[in-house]
Enzyme design. Structure first.
Site, PDB file in Angstrom:
ATOM      1  N   SER A 119       0.831  -1.208   0.000  1.00 42.83           N
ATOM      2  CA  SER A 119       0.000   0.000   0.000  1.00 42.83           C
ATOM      3  C   SER A 119       0.854   1.242   0.000  1.00 42.83           C
ATOM      4  CB  SER A 119      -0.912   0.054   1.220  1.00 42.83           C
ATOM      5  OG  SER A 119      -0.805  -1.040   2.031  1.00 42.83           O
ATOM      6  N   ASN A 190      -4.363   5.700  -1.223  1.00 47.11           N
ATOM      7  CA  ASN A 190      -3.828   5.912   0.122  1.00 47.11           C
ATOM      8  C   ASN A 190      -3.210   7.292   0.302  1.00 47.11           C
ATOM      9  OD1 ASN A 190      -4.660   3.642   1.471  1.00 47.11           O
ATOM     10  ND2 ASN A 190      -2.920   2.421   0.827  1.00 47.11           N
TER      11      ASN A 190
HETATM   12  N1  3HC Z   1     -18.098 -12.300  -1.458  1.00 49.23           N
HETATM   13  C1  3HC Z   1     -18.799 -11.635  -2.398  1.00 49.23           C
HETATM   14  N2  3HC Z   1     -19.648 -10.613  -2.100  1.00 49.23           N
HETATM   15  C2  3HC Z   1     -19.814 -10.294  -0.809  1.00 49.23           C
HETATM   16  C3  3HC Z   1     -19.109 -10.958   0.222  1.00 49.23           C
HETATM   17  C4  3HC Z   1     -18.225 -12.001  -0.156  1.00 49.23           C
HETATM   18  N3  3HC Z   1     -17.515 -12.663   0.745  1.00 49.23           N
HETATM   19  N4  3HC Z   1     -19.458 -10.405   1.402  1.00 49.23           N
HETATM   20  C5  3HC Z   1     -20.341  -9.439   1.128  1.00 49.23           C
HETATM   21  N5  3HC Z   1     -20.563  -9.369  -0.206  1.00 49.23           N
HETATM   22  C6  3HC Z   1     -21.423  -8.395  -0.904  1.00 49.23           C
HETATM   23  C7  3HC Z   1     -22.825  -8.415  -0.366  1.00 49.23           C
HETATM   24  O1  3HC Z   1     -23.618  -9.390  -1.002  1.00 49.23           O
HETATM   25  C8  3HC Z   1     -23.288  -7.016  -0.689  1.00 49.23           C
HETATM   26  O2  3HC Z   1     -23.641  -6.918  -2.056  1.00 49.23           O
HETATM   27  P1  3HC Z   1     -24.914  -6.044  -2.551  1.00 49.23           P
HETATM   28  O3  3HC Z   1     -24.616  -4.641  -2.108  1.00 49.23           O
HETATM   29  O4  3HC Z   1     -24.920  -6.231  -4.035  1.00 49.23           O
HETATM   30  O5  3HC Z   1     -26.079  -6.671  -1.852  1.00 49.23           O
HETATM   31  C9  3HC Z   1     -22.031  -6.173  -0.501  1.00 49.23           C
HETATM   32  O6  3HC Z   1     -20.942  -7.092  -0.666  1.00 49.23           O
HETATM   33  C10 3HC Z   1     -21.963  -5.499   0.852  1.00 49.23           C
HETATM   34  O7  3HC Z   1     -21.958  -6.513   1.872  1.00 49.23           O
HETATM   35  P2  3HC Z   1     -22.708  -6.421   3.274  1.00 49.23           P
HETATM   36  O8  3HC Z   1     -24.152  -6.086   3.074  1.00 49.23           O
HETATM   37  O9  3HC Z   1     -22.406  -7.652   4.059  1.00 49.23           O
HETATM   38  O10 3HC Z   1     -21.967  -5.309   4.040  1.00 49.23           O
HETATM   39  P3  3HC Z   1     -22.181  -3.760   4.109  1.00 49.23           P
HETATM   40  O11 3HC Z   1     -23.249  -3.268   3.216  1.00 49.23           O
HETATM   41  O12 3HC Z   1     -22.259  -3.496   5.567  1.00 49.23           O
HETATM   42  O13 3HC Z   1     -20.773  -3.260   3.530  1.00 49.23           O
HETATM   43  C11 3HC Z   1     -18.452  -2.977   3.326  1.00 49.23           C
HETATM   44  C12 3HC Z   1     -19.570  -3.717   4.042  1.00 49.23           C
HETATM   45  C13 3HC Z   1     -18.385  -3.410   1.874  1.00 49.23           C
HETATM   46  C14 3HC Z   1     -17.148  -3.365   4.028  1.00 49.23           C
HETATM   47  C15 3HC Z   1     -18.743  -1.438   3.408  1.00 49.23           C
HETATM   48  O14 3HC Z   1     -18.943  -1.071   4.732  1.00 49.23           O
HETATM   49  C16 3HC Z   1     -17.639  -0.619   2.815  1.00 49.23           C
HETATM   50  O15 3HC Z   1     -17.542  -0.435   1.602  1.00 49.23           O
HETATM   51  N6  3HC Z   1     -16.744  -0.074   3.711  1.00 49.23           N
HETATM   52  C17 3HC Z   1     -15.599   0.707   3.281  1.00 49.23           C
HETATM   53  C18 3HC Z   1     -14.490  -0.223   2.877  1.00 49.23           C
HETATM   54  C19 3HC Z   1     -13.282   0.512   2.397  1.00 49.23           C
HETATM   55  O16 3HC Z   1     -13.197   1.732   2.338  1.00 49.23           O
HETATM   56  N7  3HC Z   1     -12.258  -0.280   2.013  1.00 49.23           N
HETATM   57  C20 3HC Z   1     -11.009   0.255   1.572  1.00 49.23           C
HETATM   58  C21 3HC Z   1     -10.078   0.271   2.727  1.00 49.23           C
HETATM   59  S1  3HC Z   1      -8.518   0.968   2.293  1.00 49.23           S
HETATM   60  C22 3HC Z   1      -7.644  -0.311   1.679  1.00 49.23           C
HETATM   61  O17 3HC Z   1      -8.065  -1.443   1.632  1.00 49.23           O
HETATM   62  C23 3HC Z   1      -6.275   0.030   1.167  1.00 49.23           C
HETATM   63  C24 3HC Z   1      -5.210  -0.565   2.016  1.00 49.23           C
HETATM   64  O18 3HC Z   1      -3.975  -0.314   1.373  1.00 49.23           O
HETATM   65  C25 3HC Z   1      -5.147   0.031   3.392  1.00 49.23           C
END
Ligand code: 3HC
Length: 284
Positions: A119, A190
């Site tokens: 990252s 990032n």
């Molecule tokens: N496989 C496939 N799809 C899945 C899954 C899995 N294991 N788990 C969940 N999903 C799908 C669900 O079916 C749902 O799809 P839909 O919207 O089409 O119905 C979608 O993913 C969202 O799942 P949930 O309903 O269980 O969860 P939430 O709606 O609460 O969302 C989240 C969870 C996606 C984590 C959301 O809160 C989010 O986007 N958070 C922000 C995450 C973020 O910013 N990530 C980046 C971090 S920075 C990074 O990674 C960089 C590194 O270098 C630090």
């Protein structure tokens, strides 16, 4: 270049997600961890995520089985010998990554492409540990990997056009949207996200609002799926601290400096969700 077999180094949060997505997309995937215990944990994480995808109607039972069949788990770097593309997702430590790439360089075919999911470290420095700087790039995924659509494809001054084309096609074949970024620490996301997350910790430190109100403010005021403190717990405070230290060392700019509260929380073992406690508490 056609990619048939993918190697993934590391089966932590990111590595297991990357391996899952590759196998789900039909690639023969070899995932390597340093110990049997960590490997088992990573494979368990993949199995749980596949089961969740089936439960959510995102994947059929047969497709989940097919993905499982394409996954091979190993503790030996030599088992990545036949891979066309290797994605490294081990701990964010320059020395560890360079040593691993040097080892891999002797194991894989000259034509194989190497990528790092780092990252914040500089891709050019990692590429220098190998004899293939033209077939070396960044491939940065986002957490949770099976859900987040973005992949940053990071080009160094030495990466060839063919490597970049192969990686853009590969990212699309995983169902992701690639963006192209220059090899500057933090790339696009990032570079913008980390100062924002650090500022949220400073806002909490200064008593601007409660943890809940800071998070609610960004969720409801800006439409973010998670407020910054929840996101910090999700990404891991230790991970964010390490990223901020690397970016601060690179840019020497205050906005990348980890605030004292973040350091104290890491020292106290409050890493976020993974340790059961960060800015919030989590049940096991
Ligand atoms: N496989 C496939 N799809 C899945 C899954 C899995 N294991 N788990 C969940 N999903 C799908 C669900 O079916 C749902 O799809 P839909 O919207 O089409 O119905 C979608 O993913 C969202 O799942 P949930 O309903 O269980 O969860 P939430 O709606 O609460 O969302 C989240 C969870 C996606 C984590 C959301 O809160 C989010 O986007 N958070 C922000 C995450 C973020 O910013 N990530 C980046 C971090 S920075 C990074 O990674 C960089 C590194 O270098 C630090």
């Amino acid at each position: 270049m056609k990619v048939n077999k993918v190697g993934v180094l590391g089966a932590g949060l990111m590595g297991s997600g990357i391996a899952e997505v590759c196998a789900k997309s039909g690639y023969e995937t070899v995932v390597r961890e340093v110990s049997g215990e960590l490997l088992e944990k990573g494979i368990g994480r993949i199995a749980a995520s596949l089961a969740k995808a089936v439960e959510r109607g995102k994947l059929s039972g047969a497709a989940s089985e097919a993905a499982r069949a394409l996954l091979k788990a190993t503790t030996r770097v030599q088992d990545l010998a036949g891979c066309d593309l290797v994605i490294e997702a081990v701990v964010e430590n320059l020395g560890a990554k360079k040593a691993l790439f040097a080892e891999l360089d002797a194991v894989c075919a000259d034509s194989a492409i190497f990528c790092s999911n780092t990252s914040s470290l500089t891709i050019t420095e990692l590429a220098a540990a190998t004899r293939r700087p033209d077939r070396f790039a960044g491939l940065h995924f986002f957490n949770p990997v099976p859900v987040m659509k973005l992949v940053e494809v990071v080009r160094t001054i030495a990466t060839s056009d063919e490597t970049i084309e192969t990686l853009l096609d590969f990212a699309r074949s995983l169902g992701k949207e690639p963006v192209l970024a220059k090899d500057n620490s933090g790339f696009i996301v990032n570079r913008l996200l980390v100062p924002y997350l650090l500022d949220a910790v400073r806002a909490l430190e200064e008593g601007v609002g409660s943890r809940e109100d800071i998070d609610r403010g960004m969720e409801l005021g800006c439409g973010h799926p998670m407020g910054p403190l929840k996101l910090l717990d999700f990404v891991g405070l230790d991970t964010t601290y390490a990223i901020a230290e690397i970016m601060f060392a690179e840019y020497r700019e205050k906005r990348f400096a980890p605030p004292p509260l973040l350091k104290r929380m890491v020292l106290a073992g409050r890493y976020g969700r993974k340790s059961g406690r960060g800015f919030y508490e989590y049940g096991s």
